[in-house]
Scaffold this active site. Structure first.
Site, PDB file in Angstrom:
ATOM      1  CD  GLU A 198     -15.409  16.975  60.617  1.00 20.81           C
ATOM      2  OE1 GLU A 198     -15.721  16.281  59.631  1.00 20.81           O
ATOM      3  OE2 GLU A 198     -16.068  16.977  61.663  1.00 20.81           O
ATOM      4  CD1 TRP A 257     -20.433  12.714  63.855  1.00 17.58           C
ATOM      5  CD2 TRP A 257     -22.087  14.010  64.603  1.00 17.58           C
ATOM      6  NE1 TRP A 257     -20.984  13.345  62.768  1.00 17.58           N
ATOM      7  CE2 TRP A 257     -21.997  14.147  63.194  1.00 17.58           C
ATOM      8  CE3 TRP A 257     -23.058  14.748  65.287  1.00 17.58           C
ATOM      9  CZ2 TRP A 257     -22.844  14.978  62.464  1.00 17.58           C
ATOM     10  CZ3 TRP A 257     -23.903  15.572  64.568  1.00 17.58           C
ATOM     11  CH2 TRP A 257     -23.793  15.682  63.178  1.00 17.58           C
ATOM     12  CG  ASP A 317     -18.176  16.631  55.990  1.00 23.23           C
ATOM     13  OD1 ASP A 317     -17.984  15.585  56.633  1.00 23.23           O
ATOM     14  OD2 ASP A 317     -18.599  17.674  56.532  1.00 23.23           O
ATOM     15  CG  ASP A 319     -21.152  12.935  58.945  1.00 24.63           C
ATOM     16  OD1 ASP A 319     -21.196  11.886  59.610  1.00 24.63           O
ATOM     17  OD2 ASP A 319     -20.577  13.957  59.324  1.00 24.63           O
ATOM     18  CD1 TRP A 490     -28.153  23.575  64.000  1.00 22.25           C
ATOM     19  CD2 TRP A 490     -28.141  23.292  61.783  1.00 22.25           C
ATOM     20  NE1 TRP A 490     -26.974  22.952  63.674  1.00 22.25           N
ATOM     21  CE2 TRP A 490     -26.936  22.771  62.307  1.00 22.25           C
ATOM     22  CE3 TRP A 490     -28.351  23.211  60.407  1.00 22.25           C
ATOM     23  CZ2 TRP A 490     -25.954  22.183  61.508  1.00 22.25           C
ATOM     24  CZ3 TRP A 490     -27.374  22.643  59.615  1.00 22.25           C
ATOM     25  CH2 TRP A 490     -26.198  22.138  60.166  1.00 22.25           C
TER      26      TRP A 490
END
Length: 587
Positions: A198, A257, A317, A319, A490
């Site tokens: 970002e 990442w 986004d 990714d 998550w």
């Protein structure tokens, strides 16, 4: 980015490594790493093996006796440092190694939970982590333990004492670089990527000599950038300006990442690459390779062997960094060397891992509308009506046409890893059902500043749930079962030969499910949200389960309306270990 500044000011304590001496520990060998998916006494890799299938062959614990699984100990990370705890622990010779938020690493007695030593990194003011101050794990090799820090450093510590052996800069944190992934060890080299997509960074994968920390090779993933081998320029990634206009490639994103996986037979490492920069796709017409892609890289020299782009010209986004998991699939009576990835764009992809050939792509979340489907070559069939508009074409030049796109930018699946069971031949995917209002805005690159050019509000798709753990058959492309959770999921997933699947919830539960049916068979409340990846190992003839606990991550920072479902969850910082006593194992 303003949402996160209030907790970054707490960073800046001096590095500290204190604790008790450890007994003799056998060195972690190359063979230990390659065999990690088969051995049961230790967990020496992120993903329970270089392929990161997160499957354990231990079958002592099963649905019939899991009611006997009880807490053995809980270890607090201590201090006032909390936030998200996304780490997967490692276990070697009775010592458990687990990282914590704010770039901390602990060595703990795996039987008692007693702290052996801890290392607290020296984090300067001004670090720029996009999505909380998390760390996802460490790596073990020979007599060292390795992990990365939020100020973009790689640290090697002595396993016995926690003392620093070497510390190397990955890149300049003031430019937006950081590091949150667990490193990977391949053939004596420590393999890492970079975070910071970002902020206009350029994603890359690099290898260092594990003994010295010196760079062996670097491979930028964005076209136009030059690689490096043994301190000298090697080859360029792609061709300059082939899919990037002007000088947009210089700040092209593609952050690596999340870390990688490895196939030792093919001698290939697999990395995902993140979103292109900026989010405003009107500023960079073209496919923008190799952002939002999966790459196969030769670990000996850093050369790209093949690439597959899941979202060319990403404008949402989406990714592409999610893990690529090697597995063998039966098709037309033959064994296919395949690999699978649950992309943030909402499609579950299966590729030939030898050459990147497209095999299939299936929606795994509901109401996908950014694309009408995936064509026979694996390329999205875009629905241009659902791409955010160009602000330069708006009346005021400040805000492009807003669209509602599904899934939301946090993805059909985000960082939290999937698991694959060779017993059931199913993948277990922690997904989320949400969409977003998204619009583009003007933006210019400025070192160390957010490079988005977009605004957004994320919203739940359904009223009764956001999180959805799905069992997916990669051969039939069908969802076999689904568990729905009110709040977003998550945490990572673990599956075992005992026909069990484990994952955690923001509501504070570690849960177990029947791997074949999805029936919930066990749960335990740890007092804070679980956003980490569970592990399992054998110790003293008993099966153990372990998981870090502590609510945080991207959802409470970026989650908009969906963050309301987790508003009352307390933060935390601890590791929980559970055991099945021998006396209960046969029940």
């Amino acid at each position: 980015m303003r949402m996160r500044n209030h907790f970054l000011t707490a960073v800046g304590l001096a590095a500290l490594s204190v604790g008790l001496a450890l007994p003799a520990i056998a060195e972690v060998t190359e063979q230990d790493i390659l065999n990690d998916a088969k051995t049961t006494d230790d967990v020496v890799t992120y993903g329970l093996g270089p392929q990161a299938q997160r499957f354990s062959p231990i079958k002592t614990l099963n649905r019939d006796n899991i009611k006997g699984l009880v807490p053995a100990w809980s270890f607090s990370f201590g201090g006032e440092k909390q936030r998200g705890q996304e780490s997967q622990a490692l276990v070697k010779d009775g010592v458990l190694y687990v990282t914590g938020s704010y770039s901390r690493l602990y060595a703990v007695d795996a039987r008692t939970g007693e702290k052996k030593w801890e290392y607290n990194a020296r984090l300067p003011e001004g670090i720029l982590p996009c999505c909380d101050v998390v760390n996802r794990g460490a790596a073990l090799y020979k007599d060292k333990v390795y992990f990365g820090t939020l100020d973009a450093k790689l640290v090697a510590l002595d396993q016995k004492t926690g003392k620093v052996v070497w510390r190397k800069d990955i890149d300049d944190f003031k430019s937006g670089y950081s590091y949150t992934a667990a490193p990977m060890i391949v053939k004596g080299k420590i393999i890492t990527g970079v975070s910071g997509g970002e902020f206009g960074v350029v994603g890359r994968v690099e290898a260092r000599d594990a003994e010295t920390g010196e760079v062996v090779w670097k491979r930028p993933v964005i076209e136009g950038h030059m690689g490096e081998l043994n301190g000298k320029p090697s080859t360029m990634t792609g061709k300059a300006n082939e899919s990037w206009p002007g000088d947009t490639w210089k700040f092209g994103g593609g952050a690596t990442w999340l870390g990688g996986t490895y196939d030792p037979e093919l001698n290939l490492i697999y990395f995902g690459t993140g979103n292109p920069g900026p989010w405003n796709s009107a500023l960079r017409p073209g496919d923008n390779k190799w952002s939002a892609s999966r790459l196969a890289i030769n670990p000996d020299n850093g050369e790209i062997v093949w690439g597959f782009q899941t979202t060319p010209h990403d404008g949402w986004d989406y990714d592409g960094v999610n893990e690529f998991v090697p597995f063998d699939m039966q098709k037309d009576g033959k064994t296919v060397k395949a690999g699978a990835t649950a992309d943030r764009n909402g499609f579950f992809y299966v590729l030939d891992r030898t050459n990147g050939a497209f095999l299939s792509a299936t929606p795994f979340v509901s109401n996908i509308n950014w694309a009408k489907g995936i064509d026979e070559n694996g390329r999205p069939i875009y629905d241009d009506a659902n791409r955010p508009g160009d602000p330069a074409k708006s009346e005021d030049g400040k805000k492009g046409k807003s669209v509602y796109a599904t899934p939301g930018f946090l993805g059909g699946k985000n960082w939290n890893p999937i698991a694959y069971s060779p017993d059931t031949r199913l993948f277990y995917v922690p997904s989320n059902e949400w969409g977003m209002d998204i619009w583009n805005e003007p933006v210019n690159y400025k070192k160390g500043a957010a490079y988005l050019g977009a605004g957004f509000t994320i919203k739940p798709t359904f009223e009764d749930h956001i999180g959805s753990l799905k069992a997916i058959d990669p051969a039939t492309k069908k969802v076999v079962w689904e568990y729905k959770n009110k709040a977003p999921l998550w945490a990572g997933v673990l599956t075992t030969a005992g026909n069990l699947v484990f994952t955690g919830t923001p509501e504070g539960f570690l849960k177990a499910f029947d791997a074949k049916t999805g029936e919930e068979v066990w749960k335990f409340q740890v007092g804070t949200g679980v956003v980490a990846s569970p592990i399992t190992w054998e110790q003293d003839g008993e099966q153990w389960i372990g998981v870090a606990a502590g609510w945080g991550g991207a959802v409470p920072l970026w989650g908009g309306e969906v963050a309301k479902t987790t508003a009352g969850i307390n933060q935390g910082g601890s590791f929980w270990a559970f055991r099945l006593p021998k006396a209960l194992a046969s029940r």
